[in-house]
Write an enzyme that holds these catalytic residues in place. Structure first.
Site, PDB file in Angstrom:
ATOM      1  N   ASP A   1     -36.871 -21.249   5.426  1.00 17.39           N
ATOM      2  CA  ASP A   1     -35.557 -21.678   4.963  1.00 17.39           C
ATOM      3  C   ASP A   1     -34.709 -22.121   6.144  1.00 17.39           C
ATOM      4  O   ASP A   1     -34.661 -21.448   7.181  1.00 17.39           O
ATOM      5  CB  ASP A   1     -34.840 -20.535   4.238  1.00 17.39           C
TER       6      ASP A   1
ATOM      7  N   LYS B   1     -30.530 -26.998   2.895  1.00 16.40           N
ATOM      8  CA  LYS B   1     -29.266 -26.902   2.175  1.00 16.40           C
ATOM      9  C   LYS B   1     -28.468 -28.191   2.269  1.00 16.40           C
ATOM     10  O   LYS B   1     -28.721 -29.027   3.149  1.00 16.40           O
ATOM     11  CB  LYS B   1     -28.449 -25.725   2.734  1.00 16.40           C
TER      12      LYS B   1
ATOM     13  N   TYR C   1     -27.047 -25.029  10.654  1.00 20.55           N
ATOM     14  CA  TYR C   1     -27.529 -24.154  11.718  1.00 20.55           C
ATOM     15  C   TYR C   1     -27.675 -24.931  13.027  1.00 20.55           C
ATOM     16  O   TYR C   1     -28.683 -25.580  13.278  1.00 20.55           O
ATOM     17  CB  TYR C   1     -28.865 -23.525  11.334  1.00 20.55           C
TER      18      TYR C   1
END
Length: 336
Positions: free
Chosen positions: A46, A77, A51
């Site tokens: 994931d 995401k 990030y």
């Protein structure tokens, strides 16, 4: 499709630390950590554009693009578009200010519209060096980033990202989608919608040994009633349950340190690792499909795998509950 049918096992790898969360990680250490996860048999990864402003995706993609694509499950995401230009001044990240100060300097646009969602997916595919995503989470439409304005961000996502991802799922482009959040309320709101439902959720930090009471009050019973699965993120509460000093992305306060001390004393009494207690607790709830601890050192992956498979005596869970260290409503591995 339910998450339990999509995911290949109970243990995944959360890549937020690869975005230089809290510290600058050398590229070779990041690569070695992802390789260690693969060699330990981890097959669910994931990540997110957020990030390190694309850094975690690029680092993950560098390794995973060399692996057979059908052999692993990948989720990322939407909600943050990474621009080529450099961010000027400090980033406004709500409660998470400074978390990725060592990441890429690129400007981040926070947007959950249909157009931004489609661009975000395309950009992620490039950074990850892959032709497809399995699961896409709608990222951080919650209070910790937006305060009282979170409902307007939720509405932007409902009319934008939700519909784009529903279409991509219906077209077979992705296998599933949901929300990836650190708060329970956005998931509760989504479960109450009449529109096409997500396939599951990624709930980070809200179902751990240190923080689970709130999730047990409303969210998890709702999810269980609707047969909705969840991936449990942040099972070590930002690191404090794995030998670190952070809780909720900040230095742990005194009351948390005291509770961790009591937990460690109990694990030592029963001769088990605190990591085993943390992972197996998070997975004991019926809605938990997988748990995705993060890591930045190869040795941590082996610890996680061992913790998942460690034999924890039933007496530990009995003592844990008797000591009031977990909610009486929390399912435990030794419950009949």
């Amino acid at each position: 499709m339910s998450l339990k049918k999509i995911l290949p096992g109970k243990l995944g790898f959360g890549t937020a630390p690869l975005g230089n969360m809290f510290r600058a990680i050398p590229d070779d250490e990041a690569r070695a950590t992802v390789e260690a996860a693969w060699n330990q048999g981890v097959r669910y990864y994931d990540t997110a554009p957020f990030y390190g402003a694309g850094l975690a995706e690029s680092r993950l993609g560098e390794v995973m693009s060399t692996k057979p694509r059908d052999a692993y499950v990948l989720s990322t995401k939407v909600g943050r578009v990474i621009l080529d230009e450099v961010e000027e001044g400090a980033r406004d990240l709500g409660e998470k200010g400074g978390i990725f100060e060592h990441g890429n300097p690129n400007k981040i646009v926070h947007e959950w519209t249909a157009e931004a969602t489609e661009r975000s997916v395309e950009d992620s595919l490039k950074r990850l060096g892959t032709d497809r995503l399995d699961i896409v989470w709608v990222h951080d439409i919650a209070q910790d980033f937006h305060g009282d304005a979170w409902l307007s961000k939720f509405e932007e996502a409902r009319t934008g990202a939700f519909r784009v991802l529903s279409r991509l799922r219906d077209e077979g482009v992705i296998k599933g989608w949901g929300l990836g959040v650190n708060k329970t309320e956005p998931i509760e709101l989504t479960l109450g919608l009449d529109e096409p439902q997500p396939d599951g959720f990624l709930l980070a930090g809200r179902y751990t040994l240190l923080d689970h009471e709130h999730a047990l009050q409303r969210l998890l019973p709702m999810a269980q009633e609707q047969n909705v699965d969840m991936v449990i993120g942040g099972p070590y509460s930002s690191g404090i349950l794995a030998g670190g000093t952070h809780f909720e992305y900040q230095q742990a306060p005194a009351e948390i340190l005291e509770k961790v001390s009591r937990l460690k004393a109990l694990t030592q009494k029963h001769g088990i690792s605190i990591k085993a207690a943390a992972l197996q607790f998070s997975l004991a709830h019926p809605v938990a499909a997988a748990v995705i601890p993060g890591a930045t050192r190869p040795s941590r992956i082996a610890e996680d795998t061992a913790a998942l498979n460690e034999t924890v005596p039933a007496a530990f869970w009995t003592d844990l509950r008797a000591a009031g260290l977990v909610s009486s409503a929390a399912p435990l591995p030794n419950d009949a």
